[in-house]
Design a protein around this motif. Structure first.
Motif, PDB file in Angstrom:
ATOM      1  N   ASP A 133       0.830  -1.212   0.000  1.00  0.00           N
ATOM      2  CA  ASP A 133       0.000   0.000   0.000  1.00  0.00           C
ATOM      3  C   ASP A 133       0.861   1.258   0.000  1.00  0.00           C
ATOM      4  O   ASP A 133       0.372   2.347  -0.281  1.00  0.00           O
ATOM      5  N   LEU A 134       2.111   1.082   0.380  1.00  0.00           N
ATOM      6  CA  LEU A 134       3.009   2.227   0.521  1.00  0.00           C
ATOM      7  C   LEU A 134       4.372   1.843  -0.046  1.00  0.00           C
ATOM      8  O   LEU A 134       4.927   0.800   0.317  1.00  0.00           O
ATOM      9  N   HIS A 135       4.898   2.682  -0.944  1.00  0.00           N
ATOM     10  CA  HIS A 135       6.255   2.471  -1.472  1.00  0.00           C
ATOM     11  C   HIS A 135       7.144   3.562  -0.917  1.00  0.00           C
ATOM     12  O   HIS A 135       6.852   4.749  -1.089  1.00  0.00           O
ATOM     13  N   LEU A 136       8.236   3.153  -0.265  1.00  0.00           N
ATOM     14  CA  LEU A 136       9.184   4.131   0.263  1.00  0.00           C
ATOM     15  C   LEU A 136      10.553   3.897  -0.363  1.00  0.00           C
ATOM     16  O   LEU A 136      10.999   2.746  -0.462  1.00  0.00           O
ATOM     17  N   PHE A 137      11.201   4.987  -0.759  1.00  0.00           N
ATOM     18  CA  PHE A 137      12.562   4.919  -1.290  1.00  0.00           C
ATOM     19  C   PHE A 137      13.451   5.696  -0.336  1.00  0.00           C
ATOM     20  O   PHE A 137      13.275   6.910  -0.187  1.00  0.00           O
ATOM     21  N   HIS A 138      14.361   4.984   0.320  1.00  0.00           N
ATOM     22  CA  HIS A 138      15.298   5.679   1.220  1.00  0.00           C
ATOM     23  C   HIS A 138      16.566   5.920   0.406  1.00  0.00           C
ATOM     24  O   HIS A 138      17.278   4.976   0.055  1.00  0.00           O
TER      25      HIS A 138
ATOM     26  N   GLY B 262       6.482   7.517  -1.351  1.00  0.00           N
ATOM     27  CA  GLY B 262       7.284   8.457  -0.574  1.00  0.00           C
ATOM     28  C   GLY B 262       8.759   8.361  -0.896  1.00  0.00           C
ATOM     29  O   GLY B 262       9.286   7.269  -1.111  1.00  0.00           O
ATOM     30  N   VAL B 263       9.429   9.516  -0.946  1.00  0.00           N
ATOM     31  CA  VAL B 263      10.886   9.558  -1.141  1.00  0.00           C
ATOM     32  C   VAL B 263      11.489  10.136   0.138  1.00  0.00           C
ATOM     33  O   VAL B 263      11.072  11.204   0.612  1.00  0.00           O
ATOM     34  N   VAL B 264      12.473   9.430   0.681  1.00  0.00           N
ATOM     35  CA  VAL B 264      13.029   9.757   1.987  1.00  0.00           C
ATOM     36  C   VAL B 264      14.546   9.905   1.852  1.00  0.00           C
ATOM     37  O   VAL B 264      15.143   9.315   0.955  1.00  0.00           O
ATOM     38  N   GLY B 265      15.180  10.666   2.738  1.00  0.00           N
ATOM     39  CA  GLY B 265      16.639  10.645   2.815  1.00  0.00           C
ATOM     40  C   GLY B 265      17.312  11.785   2.065  1.00  0.00           C
ATOM     41  O   GLY B 265      16.720  12.836   1.802  1.00  0.00           O
ATOM     42  N   CYS B 266      18.575  11.554   1.698  1.00  0.00           N
ATOM     43  CA  CYS B 266      19.433  12.645   1.198  1.00  0.00           C
ATOM     44  C   CYS B 266      18.920  13.235  -0.116  1.00  0.00           C
ATOM     45  O   CYS B 266      18.954  14.453  -0.315  1.00  0.00           O
ATOM     46  N   MET B 267      18.447  12.388  -1.028  1.00  0.00           N
ATOM     47  CA  MET B 267      17.951  12.914  -2.306  1.00  0.00           C
ATOM     48  C   MET B 267      16.686  13.736  -2.071  1.00  0.00           C
ATOM     49  O   MET B 267      16.471  14.775  -2.707  1.00  0.00           O
TER      50      MET B 267
END
Ligand code: SF4
Length: 470
Positions: free
Chosen positions: A54-59, A91-96
């Motif tokens: 249900d949720l895609h996260l890119f760290h 969701g996009v997470v982190g340095c980028m």
């Protein structure tokens, strides 16, 4: 607040699930564990199958352009899924996320959430906001709470005999090629008691080797005080030596300018310190080191290595290198080759320079042609392989202790592990041994990749008791 249950195909509530992909450095993978634990606490389940999540996260990682482009391409591939399932959260997470910020929404309009590298502990709440109907949720910069919760939830740890613990975040230096200080901020160290407690709980859970993480880990404690009361990495090593059952402690990564005699002495007296030290040189040319703003000369680096090897003659070194930095001539590059040979690294990570927007070096002309960068990359790696072969072959005939990590994938019937100075070694599967066992061995040969080890006596009793079943 807990996630509202999704509705299953039969109309029954089902647990919401997330799919997390992590890119970049070991710190990101550690943060991935914290993210997993945070969602598990809220009742989410991790799905290995992206099509069912249900949720895609890119760290994400911002250190190199290639890493960012890879995430953009994976995000692009999600467009269709988002069209077909508009309730899917991306969701996009982190340095980028921190670096691109709001622009990410422009380039990838199907992204719902952009969360910077110091805000990920808030992720479950941010996702709730998206689920509540808010569009384009953005969280950048400093959060209200420290990134590391005082009591780490070990639920995100995948199990096994090794674990990572962040002891500090950020970097106070300003290397001209590096995006890290602007996306991760200044150094924030964790109090020593908090780190020791987390390590102790990991060991109680069966962990035998802990990697302490920090961008410049030898600067640990610089923000926590001055003078004699200031926490230091050496004292942290001393405190960790008191933890029974902790067999190995790794340090990742040192900066040559911070490494001093006190730390070298602490490493040398630590019974656990893994004598495989990442201490990046980046270039062997003082001219290029100055342009990189690395804060040391080749001679200072040499003095640090002399100090470390004086205290620990069996120490092995790992370096990062950048080839093709703006203005790097063949002579500068030859200085890197000479330095690699002089210090005899066991491992090297070689990167071709590419400008990162927002760094000082991005203003310089990227004047080394791509084929020249590729050629220097190849030459440096060839040299590194030659050095690694020499150093590993020199271990044959010695006695050592190997900490078993896992069954060998390439050699069925063998365990793979590391010696106390980081050489990979294979040893035969035997009774009472398993991942986490610390085994006294004789190094009898070398297969071109790993040392071939034979146990000298029974493994230590504690290791046998805590060995993992495989
Ligand atoms: S020491 Fe330099 S390369 Fe390392 S994180 Fe800090 S600024 Fe970046």
């Amino acid at each position: 607040m807990t996630a509202p249950p999704a509705v299953g195909s039969a109309g029954s509530p089902r647990t919401r699930s997330f799919h997390l992909r992590v890119f970049g450095c070991q710190m990101n993978f550690y943060d991935g564990e914290l993210i997993r634990a945070a969602f598990a606490r809220r009742g989410w389940r991790e799905s290995r199958d992206p099509d069912r999540a249900d949720l895609h996260l890119f760290h994400t990682c911002s250190v190199r352009e290639h890493a960012e482009e890879r995430v953009h391409s994976l995000l692009g591939a999600l467009k269709r899924a988002k069209r077909e399932r508009p309730e899917l959260v991306v969701g996009v997470v982190g340095c980028m996320a921190e670096r691109e910020g709001r622009e990410l929404f422009e380039r990838e309009p199907h992204v719902d959430l952009v969360c910077g590298s110091r805000r990920f502990p808030e992720l479950p709440d941010l996702v709730e906001r998206v689920l509540g109907g808010e569009e384009r949720v953005l969280a950048l910069g400093e959060g209200e709470a420290p990134v590391d919760a005082a009591v780490r939830d070990l639920g995100g740890h995948p199990g096994g005999p090794t674990a990572q613990v962040a002891v500090m975040r950020g970097c106070d230096l300003n290397c001209s090629f590096c995006i890290v200080p602007s996306v991760r901020g200044r150094v924030v160290s964790r109090p020593p008691a908090e780190v020791v407690d987390e390590c102790r709980r990991l060991v109680d859970a069966g962990v035998r080797e802990i990697s302490l993480l920090g961008q410049t880990i030898d600067a640990y404690g610089a923000d926590l005080g001055r003078g004699g009361d200031r926490p230091r990495l050496g004292r942290l090593l001393d405190a960790l030596a008191e933890i029974e059952g902790l067999a190995r402690v790794r340090l990742i990564t040192l900066h040559p300018a911070y490494c001093d005699e006190e730390l070298a002495d602490a490493m040398a007296r630590s019974p656990q310190f893994l004598r495989l030290l990442p201490i990046p040189l980046q270039s062997g040319s003082d001219r290029i080191l100055r342009a990189m703003r690395r804060g040391y000369t080749l001679d200072l680096y040499r003095r640090r290595i002399d100090l470390l090897r004086d205290r620990m003659p069996d120490l092995e070194l790992v370096s990062d290198w950048i080839v093709g930095f703006p203005g790097e001539t063949e002579r500068d590059f030859a200085a890197s080759e000479a330095a690699m040979r002089e210090f005899g690294f066991l491992q090297s990570y070689v990167f071709q320079y590419s400008p990162r927007p927002g760094t000082a070096a991005a203003a310089l002309a990227d004047d080394v042609p791509t084929p020249v960068k590729a050629e220097r990359n190849r030459r440096l790696l060839d040299l590194q392989h030659e050095l690694a072969r020499e150093r590993t072959a020199a271990m044959v005939g010695r006695e050592a202790e190997v900490l078993i990590e896992a069954p060998s994938e390439r050699q069925p019937g063998r365990w793979v592990g590391r010696t106390g100075n980081g050489h990979r070694a294979l040893l035969p599967v035997g009774p009472g041994l398993g991942p986490g066992s610390l085994v006294p061995v004789r190094l009898e040969g070398w297969n071109g990749r790993e040392l071939l080890a034979r146990p000298r006596a029974a493994a230590d009793p504690l290791a046998a008791a805590t060995a993992f079943a495989v």
